[in-house]
Every structure is written in C-alpha cells, then in structure tokens.
Design a protein around this motif. Structure first.
Motif, mmCIF file in Angstrom:
data_model
loop_
_atom_site.group_PDB
_atom_site.id
_atom_site.type_symbol
_atom_site.label_atom_id
_atom_site.label_comp_id
_atom_site.label_asym_id
_atom_site.label_seq_id
_atom_site.Cartn_x
_atom_site.Cartn_y
_atom_site.Cartn_z
ATOM 1 N N ILE A 182 -7.919 10.303 5.320
ATOM 2 C CA ILE A 182 -7.975 9.293 5.045
ATOM 3 C C ILE A 182 -9.472 8.780 5.637
ATOM 4 N N PHE A 184 -12.406 6.428 6.230
ATOM 5 C CA PHE A 184 -12.677 5.502 7.180
ATOM 6 C C PHE A 184 -14.259 4.815 6.497
ATOM 7 N N ILE A 245 -9.382 3.296 4.628
ATOM 8 C CA ILE A 245 -10.062 1.979 5.384
ATOM 9 C C ILE A 245 -11.482 1.191 5.799
ATOM 10 N N LEU A 266 -8.686 -3.459 -2.763
ATOM 11 C CA LEU A 266 -8.687 -3.225 -0.784
ATOM 12 C C LEU A 266 -7.419 -4.717 -0.966
ATOM 13 N N CYS A 295 -7.818 -2.095 3.602
ATOM 14 C CA CYS A 295 -6.972 -1.009 3.363
ATOM 15 C C CYS A 295 -7.033 -1.008 1.950
ATOM 16 N N SER A 296 -6.578 -0.451 1.652
ATOM 17 C CA SER A 296 -6.464 0.763 -0.050
ATOM 18 C C SER A 296 -5.105 -0.018 -0.164
ATOM 19 N N ILE A 299 -1.426 2.657 2.069
ATOM 20 C CA ILE A 299 -1.576 1.992 3.438
ATOM 21 C C ILE A 299 -1.372 0.999 3.767
ATOM 22 N N PRO A 301 -0.958 -1.876 6.018
ATOM 23 C CA PRO A 301 -1.213 -2.783 6.919
ATOM 24 C C PRO A 301 0.513 -3.689 7.713
ATOM 25 N N PHE A 322 -1.807 0.147 11.033
ATOM 26 C CA PHE A 322 -0.764 0.660 10.013
ATOM 27 C C PHE A 322 -0.292 2.060 9.205
#
Length: 325
Positions: A182, A184, A245, A266, A295-296, A299, A301, A322
């Motif tokens: 991921i 960040f 993220i 996002l 977030c993409s 991913i 939430p 997530f």
C-alpha cells in the motif's frame, strides 16, 4: 407581511446560490477565481441559515418549503462531507490508520506519544512533528522530512519526498500490509499562518473591515499556492503502482478546490463510513474540517472517527479502519 416574505424568499435564493457556488470549486481553480474557495469556508454557516429559513417556511405552511428542501437535497454530498450518518459497516477491519497534526508537541509530547502508542493504529501519520517522531512500539519510521513523518508497525519498504514547491510538504511510503503493498501519502499543504489577534472579531466596524481585508489577503495567496502543490500530489497518486491511502492536514475545508482535486478517484473515509460531524481543528471555535483520510476504491473503509476526548494539539486525531483484501 408580504414584503417581508418576499425579502425572505430573495434571501433564501441568495443563500442557496452561494452554497451552490461553493461546489464550483470542482471545476474553477484558485488561480482563476479564488473567491469561490473562500466561499467553501462559509459552507456550514450558510447551511445553518438555509435550515433556519426552511423551518420558517414550514412554520408558515408555505409550499415553497418543498422547493427549498428539494434544492437542499441536491447538495446532499457536499453536506455529507461535514455531517454524515453512514450505517455501521459489517466488514472486519485489518488495518487501522491515524493522522494527527501534533503542533510540535506543544501540548505535551509525552502525552501525545502515550496516546498514539495506546491507539492501536498500525500506521500513524504526523504533521508539524518538530525535531523527531518516534512512537514507542513502532520500529519502522520516517524522520527525514521537516514537517511530515510516519511511524508504522509493519515493514516500510521505501519512502520518498514528493517535490512540492511551496511551504507545505508531502511524501509517500510503501508499506506491506497483510502481504499487500500500500502506498501511504502524508500531506501537509501550505499553512495560512494567521495572527489570532487580527482574526478575532472586534466591536468596531472599521476594525472588522480591516480584519476581513487581512483574512482575504492571507487566504488568496495560500489558495493559489495550494493549487501547484495539489497538482504535484495528484500526479503522484495517479502514477502510484499500488493502492493509495492519502491522509494529513490539508489546510483546506470540504468543497474546496483542494478537496475536490485530492479526492478525485479516491474515497473519503468519512463520507463512506463516518458518523456525526467531521470537525478536526478546534482552535477557532467554529466547525472546521482540514484533516482527512482518503483511500483507493479497492481498499474498503470500515470505520472513521475524530477523537475529541482529549486536546493533545489544536487538531484532533482522526482515525480510520480499513479492510485490505
């Protein structure tokens, strides 16, 4: 009475026009017309006035209340960026992220560290961290940047500064989470640096006019500076080989140009799973949301909250969970 009602109708139309104007930040840049971005700051106050006027029409039993309610519902997404009531997610989280501007530890660095250590977060974003950011129990760290830092419990493979051109700062860190990489991205956009004495309302009208001119003179150049920062960060997001993220202190509110640009493609974790209000900055005693976690799409939430139990900084910690497939 008829004249008063007519004036109220005109006032209500004007308020709704201003609210709609704030959404134009999605297509109008600060370099083109920065006043729309200033309008985004007034969105909560304008929405409160709008709600009061709707209540007046309902009390007066006027059919126009239906029209104004319908027009307000067209702005449900801009509203949800400030106040939201998402249903509780049934997904099971396997990643917890926390972002916080710690104000250089001026409220007590040891207290901040104790809070963060006990938060249970897997990855912690920090802004305005001062000279070092080493939370106990987080062996993987970045302390090589001036304003932004990150601590992680899991393996940090690579990190690199995003070459913004203004007084803000951003970097990305590639971290392996449950076997999946991921990216960040920690963001701190150019700050406004208001002098509080010049912002606080005065009893004298002329002084207030001077304060408004000062505010505009501070906001507009900063919004324009944000535009170039945002373009670079947005390009970094688009080129990321991994899901993203994005979190941090954006120094900009929902429905601003910065919000629309950085959230493009996002998910806003607050909009997806947040409940209640999103206010994260408490220094000016008015509703201000400037801290975010995006977030993409791949991913999921699961939860989002702003922890207002303790004041460890002029920003409240923002926490999101997530599910990483």
């Amino acid at each position: 009475m008829k004249i008063i009602r007519s004036l109220l109708v005109l006032a209500h139309v004007f308020v709704l026009t201003l609210l709609a104007g704030a959404t134009l930040n999605s297509v109008v840049s600060p370099q083109t017309f920065p006043w729309l971005n200033i309008l985004s700051l007034t969105f909560p106050a304008l929405m409160i006035v709008n709600a009061i006027l709707i209540i007046i029409w309902i009390v007066l039993r006027k059919k126009r209340a239906i029209l104004f309610i319908a027009l307000t519902l067209l702005m449900i997404n801009p509203i949800r960026r400030w106040v939201n009531f998402s249903p509780e997610s049934l997904e099971k989280a396997n990643l917890k992220v926390l972002t916080m501007n710690i104000k250089g530890g001026k409220y007590g660095r040891e207290e901040v560290y104790n809070y963060l250590k006990d938060s249970g977060a897997d990855v912690i974003f920090a802004q305005e961290y001062a000279s070092e950011f080493n939370v106990p129990g987080y062996p993987h760290r970045t302390n090589t940047y001036y304003i932004t830092a990150l601590n992680s419990r899991t393996e940090l493979i690579h990190h690199e500064k995003i070459p913004t051109t203004q007084n803000g700062e951003a970097f990305f860190a590639d971290i392996k989470i449950n076997g999946k990489m991921i990216r960040f991205i920690n963001v701190y956009l150019n700050p406004f640096m208001f002098e509080k004495s010049k912002v606080k309302p005065a009893d004298d009208l002329n002084k207030n006019k001077q304060k408004l001119r000062y505010i505009a003179a501070t906001l507009i150049p900063t919004f324009k500076a944000h535009q170039s920062e945002v373009e670079i960060i947005k390009n970094t997001i688009k080129k990321s080989p991994y899901p993203v993220i994005l979190a941090g202190d954006f120094n900009s509110v929902p429905n601003s140009y910065e919000y629309y640009q950085l959230s493009d493609g996002l998910q806003d974790a607050f909009v997806e799973v947040g409940r209640g209000t999103s206010t994260s900055f408490h220094d000016y005693k008015v509703p201000i949301r400037i801290d975010y976690i995006f977030c993409s799409p791949e991913i999921i939430p699961v939860s989002y909250r702003v922890d207002r139990r303790k004041k460890l900084s002029d920003h409240y910690p923002v926490i999101a969970e997530f599910k990483i497939e």
